[in-house]
Design a protein around this motif. Structure first.
Motif, PDB file in Angstrom:
ATOM      1  N   GLN A 297       0.970  -1.309   0.035  1.00  0.00           N
ATOM      2  CA  GLN A 297      -0.111   0.019  -0.049  1.00  0.00           C
ATOM      3  C   GLN A 297       0.765   1.386   0.042  1.00  0.00           C
ATOM      4  OE1 GLN A 297      -3.243   0.047   2.946  1.00  0.00           O
ATOM      5  NE2 GLN A 297      -2.628  -1.936   3.528  1.00  0.00           N
ATOM      6  N   GLU A 300       2.606   2.094  -3.276  1.00  0.00           N
ATOM      7  CA  GLU A 300       1.695   2.599  -4.212  1.00  0.00           C
ATOM      8  C   GLU A 300       1.400   3.978  -4.108  1.00  0.00           C
ATOM      9  OE1 GLU A 300      -0.299   1.175  -6.675  1.00  0.00           O
ATOM     10  OE2 GLU A 300      -1.669   2.894  -6.753  1.00  0.00           O
ATOM     11  N   ARG A 301       1.228   4.319  -2.881  1.00  0.00           N
ATOM     12  CA  ARG A 301       0.822   5.616  -2.378  1.00  0.00           C
ATOM     13  C   ARG A 301       2.021   6.601  -2.806  1.00  0.00           C
ATOM     14  NH1 ARG A 301      -1.768   7.429   2.709  1.00  0.00           N
ATOM     15  NH2 ARG A 301      -3.222   6.033   2.334  1.00  0.00           N
ATOM     16  N   HIS A 304       2.090   7.209  -6.495  1.00  0.00           N
ATOM     17  CA  HIS A 304       0.931   7.956  -6.898  1.00  0.00           C
ATOM     18  C   HIS A 304       1.217   9.407  -6.299  1.00  0.00           C
ATOM     19  CE1 HIS A 304      -3.243   8.921  -7.594  1.00  0.00           C
ATOM     20  NE2 HIS A 304      -3.138   9.760  -6.528  1.00  0.00           N
ATOM     21  N   ASN A 305       1.519   9.780  -5.237  1.00  0.00           N
ATOM     22  CA  ASN A 305       1.874  11.051  -4.678  1.00  0.00           C
ATOM     23  C   ASN A 305       3.013  11.469  -5.331  1.00  0.00           C
ATOM     24  OD1 ASN A 305      -0.428  11.067  -3.132  1.00  0.00           O
ATOM     25  ND2 ASN A 305       0.689  10.911  -1.274  1.00  0.00           N
ATOM     26  N   GLU A 376      -2.159  11.022   2.894  1.00  0.00           N
ATOM     27  CA  GLU A 376      -3.604  10.417   2.185  1.00  0.00           C
ATOM     28  C   GLU A 376      -3.659  11.249   0.770  1.00  0.00           C
ATOM     29  OE1 GLU A 376      -7.002   8.981   3.670  1.00  0.00           O
ATOM     30  OE2 GLU A 376      -6.305   9.956   5.791  1.00  0.00           O
ATOM     31  N   PRO A 377      -3.753  10.403  -0.253  1.00  0.00           N
ATOM     32  CA  PRO A 377      -4.137  11.346  -1.611  1.00  0.00           C
ATOM     33  C   PRO A 377      -4.808  12.372  -1.795  1.00  0.00           C
ATOM     34  CG  PRO A 377      -3.997   8.795  -1.740  1.00  0.00           C
ATOM     35  CD  PRO A 377      -4.017   9.141  -0.408  1.00  0.00           C
TER      36      PRO A 377
END
Ligand code: PLP
Length: 393
Positions: A297, A300-301, A304-305, A376-377
């Motif tokens: 997780q 991935e985060r 993404h960020n 948090e995205p």
């Protein structure tokens, strides 16, 4: 307070900095800024296997106290296995449990230096090192990391910083917050230097499981290397996203006689405190196994960020996003002319978004801000939008 003597080593500046004061003012007005510095994984919306974690630290045998200075054997075995899976030849005998990486540093500083001796740490880097060294009555001296397309150790500054009282070189792999990993040629030079000057390499690898733009010559871990005196630090706090469990470890590498002497002395220090709780020691094999879900997780985060931040930086020709080889943070260089504290205060007061200034981490040169890629995205994107509004194109 004038009526008792207090040690100088526990005397620290306690006046809040202008950023803390600005945060207080916002709080009084009931304003909660978007926090782009959030790096506490337990408050960042990750899914944890709560039941499995609770069960792991609640086994019936946690009611029995069988203290062991090095830590429970099953826990040490699980940590050795974690390294072997990553290709590092670590034996359980070389692993010692501590309650946190910070405590690991404290034990190492007690082990390696007498009062007034010197440890070398990278600049820029993690601000707590200053306090950790001072509390052990050691002098902290900095060697430079320089950025030239990528971060690298400035060996001239490192050699210049070494004198007869120098005992250890701290390397943070990858570094916080530059995200830079140690490179193979750097490791060779560090080992040579350590050998020539009788120094120990203390390598903090808490972020090493989180590569992002990993260069081919990066060294992701030095755990278990027998080529020189190396002690690695890491822990559940980052590896499994479980800072509240308070379980970290030291891995002693190097030649056999060095390993035996160091683990014996560390066990003596650990026996004096016995800080690691029985429940977490018993649960560690399961907690470490559960890292896989957290790391999937988190990676991935982070990706993404970082993508989102890259997209923003691409619209700002006056700013520069430095490459992020790994870790949880990104460094954004800002346009010249305004100092970084003014940027950070303006972002906080006008846009209600919190970022860290480079000086918190001892950056020199161009103004820069640091953001946590672990946010948090939704909060991260909202924060980036405000950043985008504020920064010139
Ligand atoms: C580079 C580095 N080492 C160690 C730590 C502290 O880890 P622990 O929670 O295990 O004390 C941190 C915390 O952010 C860190 O950034």
């Amino acid at each position: 307070m004038g009526y008792v003597y207090l040690s100088r080593r526990a005397t620290f500046e306690s006046t809040p900095n202008p950023i803390a004061l600005a945060l207080e003012r916002l709080q009084k007005r009931g304003i909660k800024p978007l926090d782009l510095t959030q790096s506490n994984p337990t408050l960042a919306g990750f899914r944890y296997r709560d039941d499995a974690i609770r069960a792991a630290v609640s086994a019936p045998d946690v009611m029995i106290y069988r203290p062991s200075p090095e830590g429970a054997w099953q826990a040490r075995q699980a940590i050795a296995e974690y390294y072997r899976e990553r290709g590092c030849p670590v034996e359980p005998e070389a692993v010692l449990l501590v309650s946190g990486t910070s405590e690991g540093y404290a034990y190492l500083f007690k082990l390696l230096g007498d009062p007034g001796d010197v440890v070398l740490v990278p600049k820029p880097s993690y601000p707590l090192l200053e306090y950790l060294a001072t509390l052990e009555s050691l002098e902290l001296r900095r060697y430079e990391l320089v950025f030239c397309d990528r971060w690298q150790i400035d060996f001239d500054s490192l050699e210049y910083a070494i004198d007869d009282r120098t005992r250890a070189i701290v390397i943070i792999n990858p570094n916080n917050p530059t995200g830079s990993y140690l490179k193979r040629v750097e490791l060779v030079s560090l080992l040579e230097l350590a050998r020539a000057r009788h120094l120990v390499l203390v390598v903090d690898e808490v972020f090493s499981d989180f590569p992002l733009e990993l260069p081919p010559d990066a060294v992701t871990s030095v755990a278990g290397l027998d080529a020189g005196p190396i002690i690695v630090l890491s822990g559940l706090s980052k590896v499994a996203g479980l800072p509240q469990m308070k379980a970290s470890w030291l891995v002693v590498g190097g030649p056999n006689d060095f390993r035996r002497e160091i683990t014996g002395r560390l066990a003596f220090i650990a026996d004096t405190y016995l800080t690691v709780g029985t429940p977490v020691q018993a649960g560690l094999p399961v907690l470490l196994e559960l890292r896989r879900e957290f790391q999937a997780q988190a990676r991935e985060r982070l990706r993404h960020n970082l993508e989102r931040l890259r997209a923003l930086a691409a619209t700002k020709s006056a700013c520069r996003l430095l490459p992020v080889e790994g870790g949880w943070y990104a460094v954004l260089q800002l346009p010249p002319g305004i100092d970084e504290e003014s940027w950070v205060l303006a972002l906080l007061e006008e846009e209600h978004v919190l970022v860290h200034p480079g000086y918190f981490y001892d950056f020199a040169g161009a103004a820069c801000i640091i953001v946590s890629l672990l946010c948090e995205p939704a909060e991260f994107e909202a924060g980036l939008e405000r950043l985008g509004r504020h920064l010139p194109a």
